[in-house]
Design a protein around this motif. Sequence first.
Motif, PDB file in Angstrom:
ATOM      1  N   ASN A 228     -14.523   3.749  -0.978  1.00  0.00           N
ATOM      2  CA  ASN A 228     -13.757   3.975   0.291  1.00  0.00           C
ATOM      3  C   ASN A 228     -12.770   2.698   0.250  1.00  0.00           C
ATOM      4  O   ASN A 228     -12.197   2.409   1.477  1.00  0.00           O
ATOM      5  CB  ASN A 228     -14.658   4.129   1.330  1.00  0.00           C
ATOM      6  N   LYS A 229     -12.379   2.042  -0.711  1.00  0.00           N
ATOM      7  CA  LYS A 229     -11.433   1.074  -0.601  1.00  0.00           C
ATOM      8  C   LYS A 229     -10.010   1.925  -0.643  1.00  0.00           C
ATOM      9  O   LYS A 229      -9.919   2.849  -1.116  1.00  0.00           O
ATOM     10  CB  LYS A 229     -11.322   0.115  -1.641  1.00  0.00           C
ATOM     11  N   VAL A 230      -9.180   1.227   0.222  1.00  0.00           N
ATOM     12  CA  VAL A 230      -7.810   1.934   0.872  1.00  0.00           C
ATOM     13  C   VAL A 230      -6.728   1.620  -0.511  1.00  0.00           C
ATOM     14  O   VAL A 230      -6.674   0.402  -0.494  1.00  0.00           O
ATOM     15  CB  VAL A 230      -7.393   1.633   2.042  1.00  0.00           C
ATOM     16  N   HIS A 231      -6.265   2.640  -1.009  1.00  0.00           N
ATOM     17  CA  HIS A 231      -5.122   2.010  -2.111  1.00  0.00           C
ATOM     18  C   HIS A 231      -3.866   2.685  -1.980  1.00  0.00           C
ATOM     19  O   HIS A 231      -2.813   2.152  -2.292  1.00  0.00           O
ATOM     20  CB  HIS A 231      -5.597   2.758  -3.455  1.00  0.00           C
ATOM     21  N   GLN A 232      -3.637   3.616  -0.881  1.00  0.00           N
ATOM     22  CA  GLN A 232      -2.326   3.915  -0.717  1.00  0.00           C
ATOM     23  C   GLN A 232      -2.374   4.648   1.051  1.00  0.00           C
ATOM     24  O   GLN A 232      -3.361   5.525   1.215  1.00  0.00           O
ATOM     25  CB  GLN A 232      -1.984   5.037  -1.632  1.00  0.00           C
TER      26      GLN A 232
ATOM     27  N   GLY B 222       4.070  15.459  11.582  1.00  0.00           N
ATOM     28  CA  GLY B 222       4.169  14.088  10.709  1.00  0.00           C
ATOM     29  C   GLY B 222       2.501  14.070  10.182  1.00  0.00           C
ATOM     30  O   GLY B 222       1.891  15.032  10.791  1.00  0.00           O
ATOM     31  N   LYS B 223       2.260  13.427   9.373  1.00  0.00           N
ATOM     32  CA  LYS B 223       0.940  13.301   8.658  1.00  0.00           C
ATOM     33  C   LYS B 223       0.941  11.938   8.245  1.00  0.00           C
ATOM     34  O   LYS B 223       1.830  11.511   7.663  1.00  0.00           O
ATOM     35  CB  LYS B 223       0.702  14.556   7.862  1.00  0.00           C
ATOM     36  N   VAL B 224      -0.619  11.661   8.039  1.00  0.00           N
ATOM     37  CA  VAL B 224      -0.745  10.445   7.484  1.00  0.00           C
ATOM     38  C   VAL B 224      -1.771  10.786   6.284  1.00  0.00           C
ATOM     39  O   VAL B 224      -2.657  11.329   6.372  1.00  0.00           O
ATOM     40  CB  VAL B 224      -1.430   9.484   8.414  1.00  0.00           C
ATOM     41  N   THR B 225      -1.341   9.969   5.122  1.00  0.00           N
ATOM     42  CA  THR B 225      -2.215  10.514   3.871  1.00  0.00           C
ATOM     43  C   THR B 225      -2.684   9.073   3.547  1.00  0.00           C
ATOM     44  O   THR B 225      -2.032   7.998   3.295  1.00  0.00           O
ATOM     45  CB  THR B 225      -1.454  11.142   2.721  1.00  0.00           C
ATOM     46  N   ILE B 226      -3.938   9.078   2.856  1.00  0.00           N
ATOM     47  CA  ILE B 226      -4.845   7.968   2.444  1.00  0.00           C
ATOM     48  C   ILE B 226      -5.478   8.303   1.146  1.00  0.00           C
ATOM     49  O   ILE B 226      -6.177   9.080   1.170  1.00  0.00           O
ATOM     50  CB  ILE B 226      -5.564   7.479   3.438  1.00  0.00           C
TER      51      ILE B 226
ATOM     52  N   LEU C 238       0.865  -1.248   0.022  1.00  0.00           N
ATOM     53  CA  LEU C 238       0.157  -0.217   0.087  1.00  0.00           C
ATOM     54  C   LEU C 238       0.879   1.146   0.060  1.00  0.00           C
ATOM     55  O   LEU C 238       0.413   2.408   0.326  1.00  0.00           O
ATOM     56  CB  LEU C 238      -0.861  -0.065   1.215  1.00  0.00           C
ATOM     57  N   GLU C 239       2.200   0.974  -0.317  1.00  0.00           N
ATOM     58  CA  GLU C 239       3.078   2.306  -0.445  1.00  0.00           C
ATOM     59  C   GLU C 239       2.629   3.389  -1.344  1.00  0.00           C
ATOM     60  O   GLU C 239       2.592   4.458  -1.340  1.00  0.00           O
ATOM     61  CB  GLU C 239       4.414   2.062  -0.257  1.00  0.00           C
ATOM     62  N   THR C 240       2.521   2.795  -2.756  1.00  0.00           N
ATOM     63  CA  THR C 240       2.273   3.724  -3.690  1.00  0.00           C
ATOM     64  C   THR C 240       1.180   2.906  -4.611  1.00  0.00           C
ATOM     65  O   THR C 240       1.231   1.880  -5.000  1.00  0.00           O
ATOM     66  CB  THR C 240       3.424   3.966  -4.627  1.00  0.00           C
ATOM     67  N   ALA C 241      -0.049   3.703  -4.820  1.00  0.00           N
ATOM     68  CA  ALA C 241      -1.171   3.275  -5.567  1.00  0.00           C
ATOM     69  C   ALA C 241      -0.929   3.346  -7.039  1.00  0.00           C
ATOM     70  O   ALA C 241      -0.174   4.009  -7.382  1.00  0.00           O
ATOM     71  CB  ALA C 241      -2.449   4.192  -5.475  1.00  0.00           C
ATOM     72  N   THR C 242      -1.563   2.359  -7.544  1.00  0.00           N
ATOM     73  CA  THR C 242      -1.255   2.255  -9.147  1.00  0.00           C
ATOM     74  C   THR C 242      -1.705   3.491  -9.949  1.00  0.00           C
ATOM     75  O   THR C 242      -0.852   3.912 -10.837  1.00  0.00           O
ATOM     76  CB  THR C 242      -1.750   0.704  -9.519  1.00  0.00           C
ATOM     77  N   ASN C 243      -3.050   3.910  -9.705  1.00  0.00           N
ATOM     78  CA  ASN C 243      -3.416   5.098 -10.337  1.00  0.00           C
ATOM     79  C   ASN C 243      -3.839   6.010  -9.443  1.00  0.00           C
ATOM     80  O   ASN C 243      -5.012   6.223  -9.198  1.00  0.00           O
ATOM     81  CB  ASN C 243      -4.627   4.711 -11.210  1.00  0.00           C
ATOM     82  N   PRO C 244      -3.099   6.936  -8.987  1.00  0.00           N
ATOM     83  CA  PRO C 244      -3.469   7.661  -7.606  1.00  0.00           C
ATOM     84  C   PRO C 244      -4.139   8.896  -8.163  1.00  0.00           C
ATOM     85  O   PRO C 244      -4.914   9.588  -7.506  1.00  0.00           O
ATOM     86  CB  PRO C 244      -2.155   8.118  -7.192  1.00  0.00           C
TER      87      PRO C 244
END
Lengths: 239, 496
Positions: free
Chosen positions: B39-43, B29-33, B5-11
């Motif tokens: 609402n499926k998590v991709h990154q 710090g921040k969290v990005t999703i 889940l580090e890098t989405a295929t099609n962000p």
Amino acid sequence: MNPDKQTFTLDGKTIPFCNGQTIIQAAMDAGEYIPHLCFNPEFKPHGSCKLCTVKADGRTTASCTQFAQDGMVVESNTKEINDERRVLLQMLFVEGNHFCPSCEKSGNCQLQATAYELNMMSPHFDQFFPDRPLDASHPEYFLDLNRCILCSLCVRASRDVDGKNVFALSGRGIKSHVIVNAQSGQLGDTDFAGDDKAAQVCPVGVILKKRVGFSVPIGKRSFDEQPISATPHPVVKEA
Amino acid sequence: MSTTLETATNPENLRRVAIDPVSRVEGHGKVTILLDDKNKVHQVRLHIVEFRGFEKFIQGRPYWEVPVMVQRLCGICPVSHHLAASKALDAIVGAKHLTPTAEKIRRLMHYGQIFQSHALHFFHLCSPDLLFGFDSDVSRRNIVGVAEKYPETAKRGVLMRKFGQEVIRHTAGKRVHGTGAVPGGVNKSLTIAERDELLKGIYQMVAWSRDAVHMIKELHHQNPELYNSFGAFRANFMSMVGYDGGLDLYHGTLRGRDENGNIMFDGVDYRNYTDLIGEEVKNWSYMKFPYLKSLGKEKGWYRVGPLSRVQNCDFIPTPLAEIERREFVAYSGVMPMHAPLGYHWARMIEMLHAAEMIKDLLHDDAITGSELMTSGVRGIEGVGVIEAPRGTLIHHYRVDENDLVTMCNLIVSTTHNNQAMNEAVRRVAQQYLNGHEITEGLLNHIEVAVRAFDPCLSCATHALGKMPLEVEVLNEAGEQLSSLSRSAEGVVCSLN
């Protein structure tokens, strides 16, 4: 007039003095504290830091250069004068780079101790953050000019006691700075030595013996044990 | 191990949810999703915006200033930086072996630090989550809420931290940012009065520490499904162990295990850490990603801190903590425990060990000795490693002939755990955020995962339950669709 019984009052206390004594000299002999930085009783007064400013018979004057006079009324520890002293301290702090948390002179520093004494809670003014060098060329001593307050005590000690003229003030106004007597401008190329008087007189953390650092524990430093006002002639501990 | 889940295929087609700031002591710090329409998590990325200016501005300063200066990196674990720097600079003054008094005073200072930091982390910062639930009423999920419902627990937390701080004060001169350790030794030993004052309290501290281990153990046993799976991922371990393989938080050699618990390397002299560890830079984070060079960047990341240390050592050299370690290992079974919440259990075992070590040291006459300093042949380079409360801490310096620092490299425990914390956050996002509407409670699940690793980070993020947070949902054009905020007072409201 009986020269043996001359007195003035300092904040209402009677202070005896001898002919030729300045206000601060007489006050020190009587165990009274007047804030000061560039004054050291072993040297001729310089009158530059103005921390020792008092009101003598209503006139503002530097107590290190003003001779005491019989019957003089001197005010020192007043809100008005201490407020002005605090501003002078704040200007000294912002003109240099005084990082007490990591300074090995902390606890032994007259500038820091005087700031505590006068309840200086913040620098108030914008920091200048000057770009000043650190000279570590001497094998036993180093100069951290970030902390210099231009008191000239090193200049006077080297000239008047050591007879060497290792240090001098150069430049004018805000560009004033301490220089050393060498073509290279490096302390290591001068005849400065550890037993020189100039090595012992710096009231802040500019002229320091190398590899001493924080060898004196917190609680045992000069001004941990008593405030500077209880130490009229500050004796800074050597490790 | 996974970084899927580090890098989405099609962000470009995904919505971006940002938790910003996840504030912390050393920076932000921040969290990005990134989520799709369902609402499926991709990154998921935990970004640590960390200012590492110390490595630069320490250059050109006299080396003897360094232990006092660099400890300002942190207000929670300054002793760790103070001691790691002092250890590194022992090599500069040629102090190969400290005097017994200096070595034991430093250890006493260090165990006081471990004790107070672990107590702070567990009781003040994490117990509200563990006692009330991750998505419980936010107005009660703080130390004040704990004090109301569990007053004895809160009181112990406060007094235990205070005791650790007193150990630090007597050895370093101040509770925070003292000066006790100097290159080549220490500047003070304990007086008889100081020793006796600490002796009065230490037995209570040992007893309370054991109770704390039992408390977290009980929580694991009560809800194994949660505690064993929350944010769980498999990873390598690394820590320092003593020369005899036992737990030693002050000195030893480096040991690493793979995710199955097999030793990958052992007995590595930490002065050669650059042969072992590389650091990768990623364009989305200001913090480097350390990795084991032998395994490469993809597979070489690892985990440090209590969970690693307690499972990496062969034994703990104090009896009560050793009993607890054995039970911990038995609970994990054949494979090592990888669950982030296991950090709390391991941390409490270490706190008990620290209390026992303090007790033993207080009975050692060397701590009141007068031989404080030693020196030898002048060196030009030194590496100091210590196990700080939250993991392996590396300090490395070079010094020129005029005594000025020319190079400084610091690898702090938060940095070692960078990839591991990212993985934990990704697992939690997968487990709890996937397909759900964002709520404050769900946000706190992410914080709970981060908090398990690093009190330096979590102390600021948790802020006694009052961490200010803003979450924005943006469309692909960067336009805000909705947002949620939590104020410093803990009030949650929609910004739209």
